[in-house]
Design a protein around this motif. Structure first.
Motif, PDB file in Angstrom:
ATOM      1  N   ALA A 138       0.847  -1.184   0.000  1.00 33.90           N
ATOM      2  CA  ALA A 138       0.000   0.000   0.000  1.00 33.90           C
ATOM      3  C   ALA A 138       0.889   1.243   0.000  1.00 33.90           C
ATOM      4  CB  ALA A 138      -0.919  -0.012   1.214  1.00 33.90           C
ATOM      5  N   VAL A 139       0.366   2.341  -0.506  1.00 34.76           N
ATOM      6  CA  VAL A 139       1.164   3.550  -0.719  1.00 34.76           C
ATOM      7  C   VAL A 139       0.905   4.554   0.394  1.00 34.76           C
ATOM      8  CG1 VAL A 139       1.658   5.461  -2.284  1.00 34.76           C
ATOM      9  CG2 VAL A 139       1.075   3.202  -3.211  1.00 34.76           C
ATOM     10  N   SER A 140       1.972   4.985   1.053  1.00 36.42           N
ATOM     11  CA  SER A 140       1.853   6.025   2.073  1.00 36.42           C
ATOM     12  C   SER A 140       2.557   7.312   1.658  1.00 36.42           C
ATOM     13  CB  SER A 140       2.437   5.542   3.405  1.00 36.42           C
ATOM     14  OG  SER A 140       3.801   5.187   3.261  1.00 36.42           O
ATOM     15  N   GLU A 141       3.448   7.237   0.680  1.00 36.88           N
ATOM     16  CA  GLU A 141       4.173   8.411   0.200  1.00 36.88           C
ATOM     17  C   GLU A 141       3.777   8.698  -1.241  1.00 36.88           C
ATOM     18  OE1 GLU A 141       8.344   7.966   0.744  1.00 36.88           O
ATOM     19  OE2 GLU A 141       8.200   7.631   2.907  1.00 36.88           O
ATOM     20  N   ILE A 142       3.231   9.881  -1.480  1.00 35.84           N
ATOM     21  CA  ILE A 142       2.762  10.275  -2.802  1.00 35.84           C
ATOM     22  C   ILE A 142       3.950  10.720  -3.654  1.00 35.84           C
ATOM     23  CG2 ILE A 142       1.149  11.756  -4.065  1.00 35.84           C
ATOM     24  CD1 ILE A 142      -0.138   9.833  -2.075  1.00 35.84           C
ATOM     25  N   ASN A 143       3.955  10.327  -4.913  1.00 31.97           N
ATOM     26  CA  ASN A 143       5.022  10.750  -5.816  1.00 31.97           C
ATOM     27  C   ASN A 143       5.011  12.267  -5.987  1.00 31.97           C
ATOM     28  OD1 ASN A 143       6.152   8.132  -6.605  1.00 31.97           O
ATOM     29  ND2 ASN A 143       4.178   7.775  -7.585  1.00 31.97           N
ATOM     30  N   THR A 144       6.196  12.846  -6.109  1.00 33.59           N
ATOM     31  CA  THR A 144       6.326  14.300  -6.179  1.00 33.59           C
ATOM     32  C   THR A 144       6.850  14.804  -7.516  1.00 33.59           C
ATOM     33  OG1 THR A 144       8.555  14.187  -5.217  1.00 33.59           O
ATOM     34  CG2 THR A 144       6.712  14.485  -3.689  1.00 33.59           C
ATOM     35  N   GLY A 145       7.134  13.915  -8.453  1.00 33.59           N
ATOM     36  CA  GLY A 145       7.665  14.340  -9.745  1.00 33.59           C
ATOM     37  C   GLY A 145       7.501  13.246 -10.774  1.00 33.59           C
ATOM     38  N   ASP A 146       8.566  12.983 -11.535  1.00 38.67           N
ATOM     39  CA  ASP A 146       8.524  11.935 -12.542  1.00 38.67           C
ATOM     40  C   ASP A 146       8.373  10.563 -11.896  1.00 38.67           C
ATOM     41  OD1 ASP A 146       8.952  13.940 -14.370  1.00 38.67           O
ATOM     42  OD2 ASP A 146      11.078  13.490 -14.672  1.00 38.67           O
ATOM     43  N   ILE A 147       7.691   9.656 -12.610  1.00 33.93           N
ATOM     44  CA  ILE A 147       7.524   8.271 -12.179  1.00 33.93           C
ATOM     45  C   ILE A 147       8.162   7.372 -13.227  1.00 33.93           C
ATOM     46  CG2 ILE A 147       5.878   6.432 -11.667  1.00 33.93           C
ATOM     47  CD1 ILE A 147       3.872   8.533 -10.857  1.00 33.93           C
ATOM     48  N   TYR A 148       8.876   6.342 -12.770  1.00 33.30           N
ATOM     49  CA  TYR A 148       9.591   5.452 -13.686  1.00 33.30           C
ATOM     50  C   TYR A 148       8.833   4.149 -13.903  1.00 33.30           C
ATOM     51  CZ  TYR A 148      13.141   8.787 -12.333  1.00 33.30           C
ATOM     52  OH  TYR A 148      13.811   9.955 -12.074  1.00 33.30           O
ATOM     53  N   ILE A 149       8.581   3.839 -15.171  1.00 39.99           N
ATOM     54  CA  ILE A 149       8.032   2.535 -15.534  1.00 39.99           C
ATOM     55  C   ILE A 149       9.247   1.662 -15.850  1.00 39.99           C
ATOM     56  CG2 ILE A 149       6.393   1.291 -16.982  1.00 39.99           C
ATOM     57  CD1 ILE A 149       5.130   3.951 -17.722  1.00 39.99           C
ATOM     58  N   THR A 150       9.677   0.936 -14.862  1.00 36.91           N
ATOM     59  CA  THR A 150      10.976   0.256 -14.923  1.00 36.91           C
ATOM     60  C   THR A 150      11.035  -0.827 -15.979  1.00 36.91           C
ATOM     61  OG1 THR A 150      11.100   0.652 -12.546  1.00 36.91           O
ATOM     62  CG2 THR A 150      12.703  -0.871 -13.478  1.00 36.91           C
ATOM     63  N   HIS A 151       9.917  -1.481 -16.232  1.00 36.11           N
ATOM     64  CA  HIS A 151       9.924  -2.583 -17.196  1.00 36.11           C
ATOM     65  C   HIS A 151       8.578  -2.653 -17.903  1.00 36.11           C
ATOM     66  CE1 HIS A 151      10.802  -6.392 -19.069  1.00 36.11           C
ATOM     67  NE2 HIS A 151       9.787  -6.976 -18.466  1.00 36.11           N
ATOM     68  N   THR A 173      -2.596  16.209 -16.804  1.00 35.78           N
ATOM     69  CA  THR A 173      -2.249  15.726 -18.140  1.00 35.78           C
ATOM     70  C   THR A 173      -0.841  15.163 -18.058  1.00 35.78           C
ATOM     71  OG1 THR A 173      -3.649  17.359 -19.256  1.00 35.78           O
ATOM     72  CG2 THR A 173      -1.928  16.316 -20.567  1.00 35.78           C
ATOM     73  N   LEU A 174      -0.732  13.838 -18.157  1.00 32.81           N
ATOM     74  CA  LEU A 174       0.550  13.158 -17.998  1.00 32.81           C
ATOM     75  C   LEU A 174       1.129  12.817 -19.360  1.00 32.81           C
ATOM     76  CD1 LEU A 174      -0.450  10.665 -15.149  1.00 32.81           C
ATOM     77  CD2 LEU A 174       0.509  12.965 -14.912  1.00 32.81           C
ATOM     78  N   THR A 175       2.428  12.984 -19.486  1.00 34.40           N
ATOM     79  CA  THR A 175       3.138  12.581 -20.700  1.00 34.40           C
ATOM     80  C   THR A 175       4.004  11.370 -20.389  1.00 34.40           C
ATOM     81  OG1 THR A 175       3.210  14.850 -21.553  1.00 34.40           O
ATOM     82  CG2 THR A 175       4.776  13.277 -22.482  1.00 34.40           C
ATOM     83  N   ILE A 176       3.799  10.296 -21.138  1.00 30.12           N
ATOM     84  CA  ILE A 176       4.615   9.089 -20.973  1.00 30.12           C
ATOM     85  C   ILE A 176       5.637   9.044 -22.087  1.00 30.12           C
ATOM     86  CG2 ILE A 176       4.634   6.582 -20.729  1.00 30.12           C
ATOM     87  CD1 ILE A 176       1.727   6.686 -19.940  1.00 30.12           C
ATOM     88  N   GLU A 177       6.915   9.076 -21.716  1.00 32.23           N
ATOM     89  CA  GLU A 177       8.013   8.983 -22.678  1.00 32.23           C
ATOM     90  C   GLU A 177       8.554   7.559 -22.645  1.00 32.23           C
ATOM     91  OE1 GLU A 177      10.919  11.879 -21.640  1.00 32.23           O
ATOM     92  OE2 GLU A 177       9.561  13.586 -21.909  1.00 32.23           O
ATOM     93  N   PHE A 178       8.453   6.850 -23.755  1.00 31.16           N
ATOM     94  CA  PHE A 178       8.936   5.479 -23.840  1.00 31.16           C
ATOM     95  C   PHE A 178      10.380   5.447 -24.342  1.00 31.16           C
ATOM     96  CE2 PHE A 178       4.304   5.157 -24.208  1.00 31.16           C
ATOM     97  CZ  PHE A 178       4.039   4.240 -23.205  1.00 31.16           C
ATOM     98  N   ASP A 179      11.048   4.336 -24.063  1.00 29.77           N
ATOM     99  CA  ASP A 179      12.479   4.270 -24.374  1.00 29.77           C
ATOM    100  C   ASP A 179      12.767   4.196 -25.865  1.00 29.77           C
ATOM    101  OD1 ASP A 179      11.462   1.686 -24.576  1.00 29.77           O
ATOM    102  OD2 ASP A 179      13.315   0.738 -23.910  1.00 29.77           O
ATOM    103  N   VAL A 214       9.013   6.729 -18.803  1.00 26.33           N
ATOM    104  CA  VAL A 214       8.985   7.720 -17.734  1.00 26.33           C
ATOM    105  C   VAL A 214       7.675   8.492 -17.850  1.00 26.33           C
ATOM    106  CG1 VAL A 214      10.093   9.721 -16.683  1.00 26.33           C
ATOM    107  CG2 VAL A 214      11.495   7.967 -17.782  1.00 26.33           C
ATOM    108  N   ILE A 215       6.953   8.628 -16.739  1.00 30.45           N
ATOM    109  CA  ILE A 215       5.757   9.452 -16.692  1.00 30.45           C
ATOM    110  C   ILE A 215       6.175  10.810 -16.131  1.00 30.45           C
ATOM    111  CG2 ILE A 215       3.398   9.675 -15.846  1.00 30.45           C
ATOM    112  CD1 ILE A 215       3.359   6.676 -15.394  1.00 30.45           C
ATOM    113  N   ARG A 216       6.106  11.837 -16.961  1.00 28.77           N
ATOM    114  CA  ARG A 216       6.611  13.148 -16.583  1.00 28.77           C
ATOM    115  C   ARG A 216       5.597  13.929 -15.742  1.00 28.77           C
ATOM    116  NH1 ARG A 216      11.957  12.849 -16.965  1.00 28.77           N
ATOM    117  NH2 ARG A 216      12.695  12.326 -19.078  1.00 28.77           N
ATOM    118  N   ASP A 217       6.142  14.739 -14.815  1.00 24.06           N
ATOM    119  CA  ASP A 217       5.364  15.696 -14.038  1.00 24.06           C
ATOM    120  C   ASP A 217       4.150  15.039 -13.385  1.00 24.06           C
ATOM    121  OD1 ASP A 217       7.126  17.765 -14.860  1.00 24.06           O
ATOM    122  OD2 ASP A 217       6.017  17.959 -16.740  1.00 24.06           O
ATOM    123  N   ALA A 218       4.395  13.956 -12.671  1.00 25.53           N
ATOM    124  CA  ALA A 218       3.313  13.153 -12.091  1.00 25.53           C
ATOM    125  C   ALA A 218       3.152  13.395 -10.597  1.00 25.53           C
ATOM    126  CB  ALA A 218       3.568  11.678 -12.360  1.00 25.53           C
TER     127      ALA A 218
END
Length: 448
Positions: A138-151, A173-179, A214-218
């Protein structure tokens, strides 16, 4: 209790009075219900058709009682039902099957536990009985910036699902940048939960050339990703986080044997430039073996299946990856028709919990002292009421690993225990594997 229509006005009045009193006392104690403090997010719930979800909350405090409410929302952020007056004594635990205890479970997209304390931890498990299961902290700490989609695995056999929850009152409005250079946008309304397959962003076509993103500005967004192979009845997942580290520990390596185990390790470099890494293997006793070096290109992974993509020195029991710049990653265990993984970032510490001792199946625990000095680890088995059922002290030499099932680790009777707490005088890292009794479902959770 669940919110349900009732003609018993007297009973409802009593409940409302009790709730008002509890709310007033919580405010006097300094709790602000509008803040994120004391909130635990279960960002994806599936309780419809063949799917079911189990959630759990644990009060990790030694002395304080936690009062809280489970609030269940639909994907649009509307309140569906709730369970009020949840009281957790010190070290108390509450486990819930969503379909059994919440009203209108098929409409629930996510759940938030709101309480008067930050001393709470837990997990979500979603599963199809007899097929597959995944466990996510479960999540107790909210993300404060970019989020990484590791795989990302998206081909003829594998699919990757993304679950995102906007915890804020503003649209995103989230932007997902793929590798591979592709970019896609995802809209999230206030309090909205959205679930989608990666391939759905590309007209439903598999994307074998995409491996991460990478999910930018999330800021304000939490979520998870699931890897699923429906043909092989395999599923696992990890939290989507923005945190990184200079070292990732993989505290157990399982390959071959009569059950044909496989272990995969993943390290992801979110930087635009290459990152040099050192991969060091250790024996169970903590002896370092010959290290290997390599480079992870920018926005790329170091993804290895032990025994196939990389041959580790004989006697390897666990692995450390040290990077010259911050990385993130996770570990996966696989057997025929089984898959289980957990994140490798933010899981070291001097205290924590293994949140469930599996009763309908079995639980395995791996524990590593990651420091260069001996450690004394105290393990405590609790039941749901927070009562201590047994304690055990374990001495670990520098870099030594402990592996076992709870029944073999404790000399006392833990038949009524439901979870394990631990504390150490050194930094440790560990995880647990839970398997169902039919051998069809497997999941992993880090020590939390």
């Amino acid at each position: 209790m669940c919110i349900r229509d009732s003609a018993h006005s007297h009973r409802l009045n009593c409940v409302l009075k009790g709730r008002a009193f509890w709310w007033m006392m919580a405010r006097i104690a300094g709790w602000n219900p509008d803040s994120s403090a004391g909130k635990l997010y279960y960002p994806h719930i599936a309780s419809a058709g063949a799917w079911e979800t189990e959630i759990c909350v644990i009060n990790t405090s030694n002395s304080r009682t936690v009062n809280g409410t489970f609030k269940a929302y639909n994907n649009s952020g509307g309140l569906v039902s709730q369970i009020d007056d949840v009281i957790l004594p010190p070290h108390g635990r509450r486990e819930i099957t969503v379909g059994d205890e919440f009203a209108d479970p098929a409409s629930i997209g996510y759940i938030i536990f709101e309480s008067d304390s930050e001393t709470v931890a837990g997990y979500t498990k979603f599963y199809t009985p007899g097929r597959y299961r995944a466990a996510i902290p479960a999540v107790s700490e909210i993300n404060t910036g970019d989020i990484y989609i590791t795989h990302i695995a998206s081909d003829a056999n594998w699919g990757t699902g993304i679950s995102l929850l906007n915890t804020t009152s503003s649209p995103k409005t989230l932007t997902i940048e793929f590798d591979n250079g592709e970019e896609k946008t995802v809209e999230l309304g206030s309090g909205e939960h959205k679930i989608f397959m990666v391939r759905s962003l590309f007209g439903g076509q598999p994307q074998p050339g995409i491996h991460s993103g990478v999910i930018r500005d999330a800021a304000g967004v939490v979520g998870l990703e699931l890897f699923t192979n429906d043909k092989g009845n395999q599923m696992s997942g990890i939290l989507l986080k923005g945190s990184t580290t200079g070292r990732i520990y993989y505290p157990h390596i399982a390959t071959g044997g009569p059950l044909n185990w496989g272990t995969g390790i993943v390290a992801y470099n979110p930087s635009d430039t290459g990152c040099d890494i050192t991969v060091t293997s250790y024996t169970e006793a903590g002896d370092a073996l010959a290290p290997a070096t390599g480079t992870i290109p920018g926005k790329r992974q170091y993804m290895k299946l032990i025994g196939r993509d990389i041959i580790l020195p004989a006697g390897t029991a666990w692995v450390e990856v040290e990077a010259e710049s911050p990385i993130t990653g996770f570990e996966l265990f696989a057997r025929t028709n089984l898959l289980a993984g957990y994140t490798g970032v933010g899981i070291s510490g001097t205290e924590g919990i293994f949140a469930k001792i599996e009763k309908d199946g079995g639980t395995g625990i791996a524990f590593v002292n990651i420091e260069d000095n001996p450690a004394v680890v105290t393990l405590t088995a609790y039941d749901d009421s927070g009562t201590v059922r047994a304690t055990q002290t374990v001495n670990l030499d520098a870099r030594e690993k402990m592996l076992g099932i709870p029944e073999s680790i404790f000399t006392g009777d833990i038949s009524s225990a439901t979870y394990i707490g631990y504390s150490s005088d050194r930094e440790t890292v560990g995880f647990q594997l839970n398997e169902s009794s039919d051998g069809m479902m497997l999941d992993a959770l880090p020590g939390m």
